[in-house]
Scaffold this motif. Structure first.
Motif, mmCIF file in Angstrom:
data_model
loop_
_atom_site.group_PDB
_atom_site.id
_atom_site.type_symbol
_atom_site.label_atom_id
_atom_site.label_comp_id
_atom_site.label_asym_id
_atom_site.label_seq_id
_atom_site.Cartn_x
_atom_site.Cartn_y
_atom_site.Cartn_z
ATOM 1 N N VAL A 1 0.850 -1.349 0.039
ATOM 2 C CA VAL A 1 0.115 0.140 0.019
ATOM 3 C C VAL A 1 0.884 1.069 -0.063
ATOM 4 C CG1 VAL A 1 -1.930 1.503 1.206
ATOM 5 C CG2 VAL A 1 -1.682 -0.958 1.326
ATOM 6 N N ARG A 2 0.732 2.126 -0.948
ATOM 7 C CA ARG A 2 1.283 3.518 -1.117
ATOM 8 C C ARG A 2 0.203 4.423 -1.271
ATOM 9 N NH1 ARG A 2 5.525 3.430 -5.118
ATOM 10 N NH2 ARG A 2 7.048 2.562 -3.471
ATOM 11 N N ILE A 3 0.229 5.467 -0.486
ATOM 12 C CA ILE A 3 -0.734 6.485 -0.418
ATOM 13 C C ILE A 3 -0.112 7.562 -0.846
ATOM 14 C CG2 ILE A 3 -2.518 7.792 0.838
ATOM 15 C CD1 ILE A 3 -2.884 5.240 2.685
ATOM 16 N N ARG A 4 -0.399 8.317 -1.962
ATOM 17 C CA ARG A 4 0.081 9.409 -2.504
ATOM 18 C C ARG A 4 -1.035 10.447 -2.440
ATOM 19 N NH1 ARG A 4 5.698 8.978 -4.500
ATOM 20 N NH2 ARG A 4 5.772 6.817 -4.933
ATOM 21 N N PRO A 5 -0.777 11.903 -2.401
ATOM 22 C CA PRO A 5 -1.861 12.774 -2.515
ATOM 23 C C PRO A 5 -2.917 12.479 -3.349
ATOM 24 C CG PRO A 5 0.400 13.879 -2.345
ATOM 25 C CD PRO A 5 0.315 12.270 -2.873
ATOM 26 N N HIS A 6 -2.679 12.037 -4.591
ATOM 27 C CA HIS A 6 -3.819 11.838 -5.830
ATOM 28 C C HIS A 6 -4.030 10.554 -6.093
ATOM 29 C CE1 HIS A 6 -3.990 16.275 -5.912
ATOM 30 N NE2 HIS A 6 -2.402 16.539 -5.874
ATOM 31 N N ARG A 7 -3.256 9.448 -5.773
ATOM 32 C CA ARG A 7 -3.475 8.338 -6.148
ATOM 33 C C ARG A 7 -3.148 7.152 -5.054
ATOM 34 N NH1 ARG A 7 1.225 6.014 -9.773
ATOM 35 N NH2 ARG A 7 2.863 7.397 -8.915
ATOM 36 N N LEU A 8 -3.777 5.990 -4.986
ATOM 37 C CA LEU A 8 -3.246 4.879 -4.144
ATOM 38 C C LEU A 8 -2.585 3.959 -4.990
ATOM 39 C CD1 LEU A 8 -6.359 4.075 -2.047
ATOM 40 C CD2 LEU A 8 -4.444 5.620 -1.370
ATOM 41 N N GLU A 9 -1.527 3.226 -4.714
ATOM 42 C CA GLU A 9 -0.874 2.197 -5.295
ATOM 43 C C GLU A 9 -1.024 0.776 -4.398
ATOM 44 O OE1 GLU A 9 3.116 2.876 -6.957
ATOM 45 O OE2 GLU A 9 2.759 5.160 -6.112
ATOM 46 N N ILE A 10 -1.595 -0.129 -4.969
ATOM 47 C CA ILE A 10 -1.824 -1.328 -4.172
ATOM 48 C C ILE A 10 -1.133 -2.570 -5.012
ATOM 49 C CG2 ILE A 10 -3.652 -2.810 -3.223
ATOM 50 C CD1 ILE A 10 -3.801 -0.007 -2.191
ATOM 51 N N ALA B 1 -11.430 8.232 -1.773
ATOM 52 C CA ALA B 1 -12.112 9.385 -2.241
ATOM 53 C C ALA B 1 -12.009 9.975 -3.673
ATOM 54 C CB ALA B 1 -11.665 10.639 -1.338
ATOM 55 N N ASP B 2 -11.287 10.966 -4.231
ATOM 56 C CA ASP B 2 -11.049 11.242 -5.517
ATOM 57 C C ASP B 2 -10.059 10.656 -6.228
ATOM 58 O OD1 ASP B 2 -13.648 12.342 -5.576
ATOM 59 O OD2 ASP B 2 -12.929 14.240 -5.265
ATOM 60 N N ARG B 3 -9.062 9.885 -5.440
ATOM 61 C CA ARG B 3 -7.797 9.364 -5.790
ATOM 62 C C ARG B 3 -7.972 8.293 -6.965
ATOM 63 N NH1 ARG B 3 -7.385 10.582 -0.629
ATOM 64 N NH2 ARG B 3 -5.724 11.496 -0.179
ATOM 65 N N ARG B 4 -6.937 8.270 -7.995
ATOM 66 C CA ARG B 4 -6.914 7.139 -8.778
ATOM 67 C C ARG B 4 -6.372 6.047 -7.910
ATOM 68 N NH1 ARG B 4 -2.434 7.836 -13.155
ATOM 69 N NH2 ARG B 4 -1.120 6.931 -11.646
ATOM 70 N N VAL B 5 -6.711 4.710 -8.311
ATOM 71 C CA VAL B 5 -6.255 3.453 -7.665
ATOM 72 C C VAL B 5 -5.611 2.649 -8.618
ATOM 73 C CG1 VAL B 5 -6.978 1.495 -6.477
ATOM 74 C CG2 VAL B 5 -8.364 3.630 -5.948
ATOM 75 N N ASP B 6 -4.403 2.601 -8.410
ATOM 76 C CA ASP B 6 -3.491 1.699 -9.363
ATOM 77 C C ASP B 6 -3.385 0.337 -8.617
ATOM 78 O OD1 ASP B 6 -3.048 3.843 -11.276
ATOM 79 O OD2 ASP B 6 -1.215 4.534 -10.352
ATOM 80 N N VAL B 7 -3.894 -0.754 -9.294
ATOM 81 C CA VAL B 7 -3.783 -2.034 -9.012
ATOM 82 C C VAL B 7 -2.601 -3.040 -9.844
ATOM 83 C CG1 VAL B 7 -4.904 -4.288 -8.611
ATOM 84 C CG2 VAL B 7 -6.149 -2.109 -8.326
ATOM 85 N N VAL B 8 -1.504 -3.236 -9.009
ATOM 86 C CA VAL B 8 -0.555 -4.135 -9.508
ATOM 87 C C VAL B 8 -0.710 -5.459 -9.057
ATOM 88 C CG1 VAL B 8 1.965 -4.396 -9.454
ATOM 89 C CG2 VAL B 8 1.017 -2.135 -9.215
ATOM 90 N N ILE B 9 -0.739 -6.422 -10.061
ATOM 91 C CA ILE B 9 -0.870 -7.780 -9.522
ATOM 92 C C ILE B 9 0.618 -8.291 -9.805
ATOM 93 C CG2 ILE B 9 -1.638 -10.087 -10.260
ATOM 94 C CD1 ILE B 9 -4.337 -8.654 -11.667
ATOM 95 N N ALA B 10 1.249 -8.363 -8.732
ATOM 96 C CA ALA B 10 2.419 -8.652 -8.387
ATOM 97 C C ALA B 10 2.891 -10.266 -8.444
ATOM 98 C CB ALA B 10 3.130 -7.882 -7.274
ATOM 99 N N ASP B 11 1.591 -10.932 -8.104
ATOM 100 C CA ASP B 11 2.055 -12.438 -7.965
ATOM 101 C C ASP B 11 0.366 -13.107 -8.036
ATOM 102 O OD1 ASP B 11 3.092 -14.726 -7.233
ATOM 103 O OD2 ASP B 11 3.424 -14.623 -4.996
ATOM 104 N N LEU B 12 0.769 -14.353 -8.240
ATOM 105 C CA LEU B 12 -0.569 -15.062 -8.596
ATOM 106 C C LEU B 12 -0.441 -16.603 -7.576
ATOM 107 C CD1 LEU B 12 -1.115 -15.375 -12.390
ATOM 108 C CD2 LEU B 12 -2.491 -14.109 -10.871
#
Length: 119
Positions: free
Chosen positions: A53-62, A88-99
């Motif tokens: 989980v990385r929280i940025r002012p305008h997006r979340l990275e998961i 909220a209004d942030r973009r959510v970037d989803v990284v599938i790093a593993d299966l």
């Protein structure tokens, strides 16, 4: 899964880190957060690290470990839906790093291998 659980009051850029991690863990297509990526998403809090989980002012990275057999688009939709109120209004970037591992192969018709999987 997270390497350390965030305290309920751990808020970064107005987002509750523990709530984000918990919401992602509830997604049926997600086996857990990925914590071991070198330079991958992580939130550093006093005395703890929340991997995946990385929280940025305008997006979340998961960064997640997805379940085998679930299309990537469906995984992303589940994660984004789970985070819609928290992000909220942030973009959510989803990284599938593993299966997760595929289910064991079983003999199908005429001795051909088939794979059985369940959601």
């Amino acid at each position: 899964m997270t390497t350390a659980s965030a305290s309920p009051r751990a808020v970064v850029h107005g987002v509750d880190v523990a709530a984000v991690a918990a919401a992602v863990d509830t997604c049926p297509a997600v086996a857990g957060l990925v914590t071991g990526l070198l330079g991958g998403p992580a939130t550093y809090l006093p005395g703890q690290r929340v991997g995946g989980v990385r929280i940025r002012p305008h997006r979340l990275e998961i960064a997640i470990r997805a379940r085998w057999g679930v299309p990537a688009a469906e995984v992303a939709v589940q994660v984004r839906q789970a985070l819609r109120t928290l992000a909220a209004d942030r973009r959510v970037d989803v990284v599938i790093a593993d299966l997760t591992d595929p289910p064991p192969a079983v003999a199908g018709p005429a001795g051909r291998e088939t794979v059985e999987w369940k959601h």
